[in-house]
Design a protein around this motif. Structure first.
Motif: not given
Length: 310
Positions: A236, A263, A266-267, A270
């Motif tokens: 990511s 990143g 959305d990532d 994570e």
């Protein structure tokens, strides 16, 4: 001859008395049958209007409400697809509220109400409500500024003080949020105008910063190479902007460095939670030691009734 004259005078008197009893006396108060009919009709007109059938206002409501609902949903969906959900929500409200006012006006007209005195009364009531609801008015004014300025839209993740969540709707009085633990929070528009609002998803990419403690015995160039390799190995992590390592400070027992990795929004979550484990594995494989923090003396809770800690 005298008797004939007396009889004629008596007959004339009887005729005049009979005519006065049959015919109404002339004067300014007399009226014709047509005038009486007009007066009666004009007097009965309000009663006829008051007793008008209810099928016409009911027909207006039966047709107007579904039509208004369909127009609201159609306008909201079209604008949401072409511009965005935020503008679609505003468009739906701009269609719905004026439509309700128009439909209420038509129903009142069908029921026979005169709108002129009602408008005057509405003006007086509006002034009274304006003084009584100053907070609501300030929220409405702040809502117009939020709609025009657009610091965030529906679907953005914002931070207001210690509160963070996803924007569900932007209304004229408040903004509705859903927090990470699925709580519903309503924030008045006036509070938003007076507070610092952080939009966490305004831009497509975000940066993740991770501070690492390195032993004084380690080679910083080697540490930099290992940590950057770990950042590049994460799926990511973006290569543009590329990951970088910065010096932070010399601590009492370790050197503090900061790894910055970019990143997508959305990532990012994570990336933030999985990258430290990957960095730790790379450091262990390279034999680079992360020094332990010095032991912390536990605090002793002060006896009940005293302030502070001992």
């Amino acid at each position: 001859m005298r008797s004939l004259l007396m009889r004629s005078l008596l007959q004339d008197a009887v005729d005049s008395v009979g005519a006065s009893l049959v015919a109404p006396p002339p004067g300014p108060d007399s009226f014709s049958l047509a005038a009486a009919a007009d007066t009666t009709r004009s007097a009965l007109e309000p009663a006829v209007a008051a007793g008008a059938p209810l099928w016409r206002p009911l027909l207006v409501v039966a047709i107007g409400l579904p039509l208004l609902g369909w127009l609201t949903l159609w306008g909201r969906s079209v604008v949401s697809r072409r511009v965005g959900p935020h503008r679609g929500l505003i468009t739906g409200k701009l269609i719905f509220y004026p439509g309700v006012v128009v439909m209420a006006t038509l129903v009142l007209r069908e029921l026979g109400f005169s709108l002129t005195p009602m408008l005057g009364a509405a003006g007086v009531v509006g002034i009274a409500l304006g003084f009584a609801s100053q907070t609501s008015v300030s929220n409405i004014v702040a809502g117009f500024f939020l709609v025009g300025e657009r610091p965030f839209v529906v679907g953005d993740i914002i931070e207001i003080g210690s509160t963070a969540g996803t924007v569900l709707s932007v209304g004229m009085l408040s903004v509705k949020l859903r927090t990470w633990d699925n709580r519903f929070i309503r924030v008045p528009n006036e509070s938003l105008m007076k507070s610092e609002v952080t939009n966490l998803t305004r831009f497509p990419i975000r940066r993740v910063d991770i501070v690492v403690r390195i032993s004084y015995d380690e080679d910083l160039d080697h540490v930099q190479e290992v940590l950057l390799d770990a950042a590049r190995a994460h799926p990511s992590s973006l290569m543009e902007p590329e990951p970088r390592l910065f010096f932070v400070s010399f601590g009492e027992t370790a050197i503090h460095v900061k790894l910055t990795v970019w990143g997508t929004r959305d990532d990012r979550r994570e990336l933030k939670h999985s990258l430290p484990a990957l960095m730790k594995r790379h450091l262990d494989q390279a034999g680079i030691r992360i020094p332990h923090l010095p032991a912390v003396v536990p605090l002793t809770v002060a006896p009940s009734g005293s302030e502070g800690f001992g």
